[in-house]
Scaffold this active site. Structure first.
Site, short mmCIF file in Angstrom:
data_model
loop_
_atom_site.label_atom_id
_atom_site.label_comp_id
_atom_site.label_asym_id
_atom_site.label_seq_id
_atom_site.Cartn_x
_atom_site.Cartn_y
_atom_site.Cartn_z
N GLU A 216 0.70 -1.17 -0.02
CA GLU A 216 -0.10 0.06 -0.10
C GLU A 216 0.78 1.04 0.01
O GLU A 216 0.48 2.36 0.18
CB GLU A 216 -0.84 0.02 1.11
CG GLU A 216 -1.92 -1.25 1.23
CD GLU A 216 -2.86 -1.13 2.30
OE1 GLU A 216 -4.00 -0.42 2.17
OE2 GLU A 216 -2.59 -1.67 3.34
N ARG A 218 5.09 2.80 -1.34
CA ARG A 218 5.84 3.13 -2.54
C ARG A 218 7.06 2.12 -2.55
O ARG A 218 7.74 2.19 -1.67
CB ARG A 218 6.18 4.59 -2.75
CG ARG A 218 7.19 4.71 -3.96
CD ARG A 218 7.52 6.15 -3.85
NE ARG A 218 8.33 6.45 -5.15
CZ ARG A 218 7.95 6.81 -6.04
NH1 ARG A 218 6.61 7.20 -6.20
NH2 ARG A 218 8.88 7.31 -7.03
N SER A 236 6.97 4.59 2.19
CA SER A 236 7.87 4.90 1.14
C SER A 236 9.29 4.31 1.27
O SER A 236 9.87 4.14 2.34
CB SER A 236 8.12 6.29 0.69
OG SER A 236 8.96 6.75 -0.19
N ALA A 259 1.97 2.61 8.22
CA ALA A 259 1.67 3.90 7.29
C ALA A 259 2.29 4.97 7.65
O ALA A 259 2.79 5.42 8.65
CB ALA A 259 0.25 3.98 7.78
N GLU A 274 7.85 1.67 12.83
CA GLU A 274 6.38 2.02 13.31
C GLU A 274 5.75 3.14 12.37
O GLU A 274 6.70 3.88 11.68
CB GLU A 274 6.82 2.86 14.56
CG GLU A 274 5.79 3.65 15.18
CD GLU A 274 6.27 4.51 16.30
OE1 GLU A 274 5.70 4.15 17.47
OE2 GLU A 274 6.69 5.36 16.35
N ALA A 275 4.69 3.32 12.26
CA ALA A 275 3.95 4.25 11.50
C ALA A 275 4.42 5.76 11.56
O ALA A 275 4.68 6.18 12.71
CB ALA A 275 2.53 4.33 11.86
N ARG A 312 11.09 2.63 16.58
CA ARG A 312 10.12 3.33 16.96
C ARG A 312 10.30 4.74 17.52
O ARG A 312 11.70 4.94 17.73
CB ARG A 312 9.13 2.55 18.14
CG ARG A 312 9.93 2.51 19.35
CD ARG A 312 9.17 1.74 20.43
NE ARG A 312 9.93 1.79 21.88
CZ ARG A 312 9.82 1.16 22.79
NH1 ARG A 312 8.91 0.09 22.63
NH2 ARG A 312 10.46 1.16 24.03
N ARG A 313 9.49 5.55 17.57
CA ARG A 313 9.92 6.95 18.15
C ARG A 313 9.37 6.96 19.47
O ARG A 313 7.95 6.62 19.68
CB ARG A 313 9.25 8.09 17.13
CG ARG A 313 9.63 9.46 17.61
CD ARG A 313 9.13 10.25 16.63
NE ARG A 313 9.86 10.45 15.42
CZ ARG A 313 11.05 10.65 14.77
NH1 ARG A 313 11.79 11.22 15.90
NH2 ARG A 313 11.58 10.58 13.72
N ASN A 314 9.83 7.49 20.47
CA ASN A 314 9.51 7.55 21.79
C ASN A 314 8.44 8.57 21.79
O ASN A 314 8.61 9.89 21.30
CB ASN A 314 10.92 8.30 22.75
CG ASN A 314 10.33 8.10 24.23
OD1 ASN A 314 9.46 8.76 24.66
ND2 ASN A 314 11.11 7.10 24.98
#
Length: 339
Positions: A216, A218, A236, A259, A274-275, A312-314
């Site tokens: 879904e 690129r 992407s 996403a 992570e999204a 992931r981002r904190n």
């Protein structure tokens, strides 16, 4: 006897008003054709359209060489009003003409070679920019006259895009795939069995999926996605044409890009991003232990190709963190079924 060649194809295509090739369709490209077929094609210039006499001679040569299927294809195309060309690539070298470039793109989309499995150097400069219309390929400088001619007939010439690459499905539809929006997959894409390309998914040339997988996002030029991996909506991958330099970006098996996520490094197997998180080679990453404590600081490039990682981002301080991802992503088998 001539040695075996790299590839062969008999194609039918389109010229502009100057007799220059705009595109070529190869219904049955061959990888590593037999020495007998290569012998029959000796002297092929890979560029000139074949007239009736040349096609008859080629059919006779192929028949005498025992290549009955190829001889029959010559017979089918001999009555065409469109130009026909025979392309024999003695080796895997950079394409030097539009027919050679299109043959190599067909090899990819027919799954005869994988991304980076054939030399495409200089191809972008060889291919002309073309208006892809409801009447086929049209030279861009000849488009206004064709549009006017259509209007005078009481019709509208539909222009779907203006690009160097056509959509793959007008040339090749691989078995066992779903493509929701065909204009978003270029000729030269490699789609493995079980691949689903959703409406916002995009696959460039010399790129693709091993399959199965759900795309879904690129897949940029040069990027390969391993079996069982999902690319979430709007995500992407950085290709070599988009600033990736000489680093070949890839996604391993059973990975998940959330996403709107993105990667500028190759991922190993069973990795999750992570999204919303975009990893570039220089992204500062805090390595966490099992207790969530920082044990090391690294650049994302230092983690390239490593497996079982979760990025992931904190949510409190915004730092990018990485920990071992022990829960491999499993596909929804019903969602990915193609029968």
């Amino acid at each position: 006897m001539t040695d075996a060649a790299f590839a062969y194809g008999l194609g039918i295509g389109t010229h502009n008003s100057k007799g220059e090739w705009l595109e070529v369709y190869f219904p049955r490209p061959l990888l590593n054709p037999s020495p007998a077929l290569a012998e029959a094609l000796a002297g092929c210039d890979n560029q000139s359209a074949l007239d009736g006499g040349a096609l008859t001679a080629l059919k006779d040569k192929l028949g005498a060489a025992g290549e009955a299927a190829e001889a029959a294809l010559v017979g089918q195309l001999a009555d065409s009003q469109s130009p026909v060309v025979a392309v024999l690539l003695s080796g895997d070298t950079a394409p030097t003409s539009v027919p050679e470039a299109y043959l190599k793109l067909h090899l990819l989309s027919h799954r005869l070679v994988k991304p980076h499995g054939t030399v495409l150097d200089g191809m972008f400069g060889i291919l002309p920019n073309v208006a892809w219309t409801s009447e086929g390929a049209v030279a861009v400088d000849e488009l206004p006259a064709r549009q006017l001619a259509a209007r005078l007939r009481g019709e509208t010439l539909e222009v779907s895009c203006v690009d160097k690459f056509p959509k793959m499905t007008n040339y090749v539809v691989p078995t066992g795939v779903r493509i929701a929006h065909t204009a978003r997959v270029r000729l030269g894409a490699y789609l493995g069995e079980g691949t689903t390309i959703m409406h916002e998914g995009f696959v460039n040339f010399n790129a693709g999926t091993e399959g199965p997988g759900m795309i879904e996002g690129r897949i940029s030029a040069g990027v390969s996605v391993g079996a069982g991996s999902d690319l979430g909506g709007g995500c992407s991958t950085m290709g070599t044409l988009s600033g990736g330099g000489n680093v070949i970006i890839s996604v391993g098996k059973e990975c998940l890009l959330g996403a709107n996520a993105g990667i500028g490094i190759p991922l190993g197997d069973r990795c999750t991003v992570e999204a919303g998180l975009y990893l570039t080679a220089g992204t500062k990453v805090l390595m966490l232990d099992a207790d969530g404590k920082v044990v090391e600081t690294a650049k994302a490039r230092d983690l390239a190709g490593k497996s079982d990682l979760l990025f992931r981002r904190n949510s409190t301080n915004g730092a990018v963190e990485c920990l071992t991802n022990r829960s491999a992503i499993e596909l929804n088998h019903e969602l990915h079924a193609h029968n």
